[in-house]
Enzyme design. Structure first.
Site, PDB file in Angstrom:
ATOM      1  N   HIS A 183      19.306   1.210 -34.583  1.00 35.33           N
ATOM      2  CA  HIS A 183      19.513   0.171 -35.604  1.00 35.33           C
ATOM      3  C   HIS A 183      20.476   0.741 -36.657  1.00 35.33           C
ATOM      4  O   HIS A 183      20.494   1.949 -36.893  1.00 35.33           O
ATOM      5  CB  HIS A 183      18.144  -0.177 -36.223  1.00 35.33           C
ATOM      6  CG  HIS A 183      18.213  -1.215 -37.292  1.00 35.33           C
ATOM      7  ND1 HIS A 183      18.530  -0.908 -38.592  1.00 35.33           N
ATOM      8  CD2 HIS A 183      18.015  -2.553 -37.246  1.00 35.33           C
ATOM      9  CE1 HIS A 183      18.533  -2.028 -39.305  1.00 35.33           C
ATOM     10  NE2 HIS A 183      18.228  -3.033 -38.511  1.00 35.33           N
TER      11      HIS A 183
ATOM     12  N   ALA B 191      12.149   7.198 -34.225  1.00 34.69           N
ATOM     13  CA  ALA B 191      13.187   6.307 -34.762  1.00 34.69           C
ATOM     14  C   ALA B 191      13.841   6.913 -36.005  1.00 34.69           C
ATOM     15  O   ALA B 191      15.005   6.657 -36.283  1.00 34.69           O
ATOM     16  CB  ALA B 191      12.580   4.943 -35.100  1.00 34.69           C
TER      17      ALA B 191
ATOM     18  N   VAL C 126      20.588   1.263 -39.785  1.00 33.44           N
ATOM     19  CA  VAL C 126      20.154   2.207 -40.835  1.00 33.44           C
ATOM     20  C   VAL C 126      19.757   3.565 -40.265  1.00 33.44           C
ATOM     21  O   VAL C 126      19.591   4.521 -41.017  1.00 33.44           O
ATOM     22  CB  VAL C 126      18.970   1.671 -41.697  1.00 33.44           C
ATOM     23  CG1 VAL C 126      19.377   0.424 -42.449  1.00 33.44           C
ATOM     24  CG2 VAL C 126      17.717   1.453 -40.867  1.00 33.44           C
ATOM     25  N   LYS C 127      19.619   3.672 -38.946  1.00 32.54           N
ATOM     26  CA  LYS C 127      19.155   4.923 -38.334  1.00 32.54           C
ATOM     27  C   LYS C 127      20.317   5.916 -38.206  1.00 32.54           C
ATOM     28  O   LYS C 127      21.422   5.619 -38.601  1.00 32.54           O
ATOM     29  CB  LYS C 127      18.502   4.624 -36.979  1.00 32.54           C
ATOM     30  CG  LYS C 127      17.384   3.552 -37.055  1.00 32.54           C
ATOM     31  CD  LYS C 127      16.106   4.061 -37.695  1.00 32.54           C
ATOM     32  CE  LYS C 127      15.129   2.986 -38.139  1.00 32.54           C
ATOM     33  NZ  LYS C 127      14.508   2.190 -37.105  1.00 32.54           N
ATOM     34  N   HIS C 128      20.051   7.101 -37.604  1.00 38.66           N
ATOM     35  CA  HIS C 128      21.047   8.179 -37.656  1.00 38.66           C
ATOM     36  C   HIS C 128      22.375   7.843 -36.980  1.00 38.66           C
ATOM     37  O   HIS C 128      23.427   8.181 -37.485  1.00 38.66           O
ATOM     38  CB  HIS C 128      20.470   9.462 -37.068  1.00 38.66           C
ATOM     39  CG  HIS C 128      19.445  10.082 -37.956  1.00 38.66           C
ATOM     40  ND1 HIS C 128      18.117   9.733 -37.892  1.00 38.66           N
ATOM     41  CD2 HIS C 128      19.553  10.975 -38.960  1.00 38.66           C
ATOM     42  CE1 HIS C 128      17.463  10.414 -38.818  1.00 38.66           C
ATOM     43  NE2 HIS C 128      18.300  11.162 -39.475  1.00 38.66           N
TER      44      HIS C 128
END
Ligand SMILES: *Cc1c(COP(=O)(O)O)cnc(C)c1O
Length: 394
Positions: free
Chosen positions: A188, A164, A190-192
């Site tokens: 999500h 993740a 906030v992810k890359h």
């Protein structure tokens, strides 16, 4: 610039957030105007793009990363009586996915330098009941894939990589996603890259791919070659207890557009991390994130450790001082076994020394591609100021 006269930021700088541009918005609008808003062509397009990017044969999209991990545990055949070894310094989903299948998570301590699961600790916890390892690439730095793969192979375990945090990262020159039996990515915000909510499993195994496809769609198939019988063209068959874990075409279109920018996003994250490293490497009382020589992080998180012997008020006062300066620091993560639910199901006596030491002293600094150099300078200034003001007088 005279640092003493610098005022605090007027608004909170979050630790992470998405970067969406007009091209992304256009890609989503196109799907909304089309015939399919779920289970259309965008899903396969996004799956193909991720599989190709990481160098895996297959990809199966899910409605979120947690559902994808649940799918991986199902595909690995985790059930009651099975043990799965994972890290305590991770998001709840890594071990919850084992519980969903009736299995038992077993927490192995982290390495004090990388904060990733320690392969020696994993080995110590293998029993005849152990069925899989869920290795978490914490902060975006890959786990020691060579050691864990060897261990999994020798002991007949399934290696699931919770990536993740690590889309775009590499280990020994190979992309995360091409290193384990199954690898999970989360989308999500906030992810890359983001799809709002979303997740994916990549794998080279056709058998796992088929199990994942079944699981995300109620355990149901319309593939005549796989069906036990066939009453006619309307016929469908439920062969396992699956869920509705499908991603929509709207989400997949956003993902397929976002992945075009992934290299640029990762590059920017690496540049900011480097800026932080340079600024803090000579600062007394803090430790910058150690990087394993074989790992190339994609820097989901930048975690600074504060030395309790040098700095007063680690972690609570430091945290409050940073937030007072509108720097959106965070703590990733509370050791999972400390959660009241886990305490209530048999984990009350567990305390892993490295995980505990980590939790007492770790703090996540803001890091996301849309951060400006001024934002990074604000973070650096705040860390230096707080460190100096809270250093014990000798
Ligand atoms: C984000 C995350 C997940 C779960 O992802 P969702 O898409 O939010 O369900 C799992 N493991 C880790 C380590 C994560 O950071």
């Amino acid at each position: 610039m005279d640092l003493r006269q610098k005022s605090f930021r007027s608004a909170l700088l979050p630790y992470g957030r998405q970067s969406i541009d007009e091209e992304d918005i256009e890609a989503v609008v196109q799907v909304l105007r089309s015939d399919f808003i779920t289970q259309g062509p965008a899903i396969e397009r996004f799956e193909r793009a991720v599989a190709d990017f990481v160098g895996a044969k297959y990809a199966v999209a899910f409605c979120n990363g947690t559902a994808a991990l649940h799918g991986a545990c199902f595909a690995a055949g985790i059930g009651p009586g099975d043990e799965v070894i994972t890290s305590p310094i991770t998001f709840l989903a890594s071990s919850n996915s084992v519980l969903y299948c009736g299995g038992t998570p077993v927490f192995a301590d982290i390495r004090p330098d990388t904060y990733n699961i320690d392969p020696a600790e994993v080995e110590r916890r293998i029993t005849p009941k152990t069925k899989a390892i869920i290795a978490v690439d914490f902060t975006g730095q890959p786990v020691e894939n060579d050691r864990l793969s060897m261990l999994a192979h020798d002991q007949g375990l399934v290696l699931i990589q919770d990536a993740a945090h690590s889309l775009g990262a590499e280990y020994s020159g190979r992309k995360v996603g091409a290193l384990a039996d199954m690898t999970m990515f989360s989308f999500h915000p906030v992810k890359h890259i983001t799809t709002g909510e979303g997740g994916m499993i990549v794998t080279d195994s056709e058998q796992y791919r088929d199990r994942l496809l079944l699981f995300r769609n109620h355990g149901m198939t319309r593939d005549t070659e796989r069906m036990k019988s066939n009453d006619g063209p309307w016929y469908y068959e439920m062969q396992a207890l699956g869920y509705n874990y499908r991603m929509t075409d709207v989400q997949a279109a956003l993902g397929a557009s976002q992945i075009n920018k992934l290299d640029r996003f990762v590059e920017r994250r690496r540049a900011i991390a480097e800026q932080y490293n340079r600024a803090f490497s000579d600062l007394q009382g803090v430790t910058i994130p150690y990087q394993h020589p074989d790992a190339r992080s994609s820097w989901h998180l930048y975690v600074l450790r504060w030395d309790e012997r040098v700095i007063r008020g680690v972690r609570d006062v430091v945290f409050a001082e940073m937030r007072a300066r509108n720097i959106g620091v965070n703590v990733h993560y509370i050791p999972v076994y400390r959660q009241p639910y886990y305490q209530s199901i048999g984990y009350a006596d567990i305390s892993l020394p490295e995980a505990e030491a980590y939790y007492r002293t770790a703090m996540t600094l803001p890091l996301f591609p849309a951060m400006t150099d001024d934002d990074a300078a604000d973070v650096i200034h705040a860390v230096r100021e707080v460190a100096k003001s809270l250093t014990h007088k000798q």
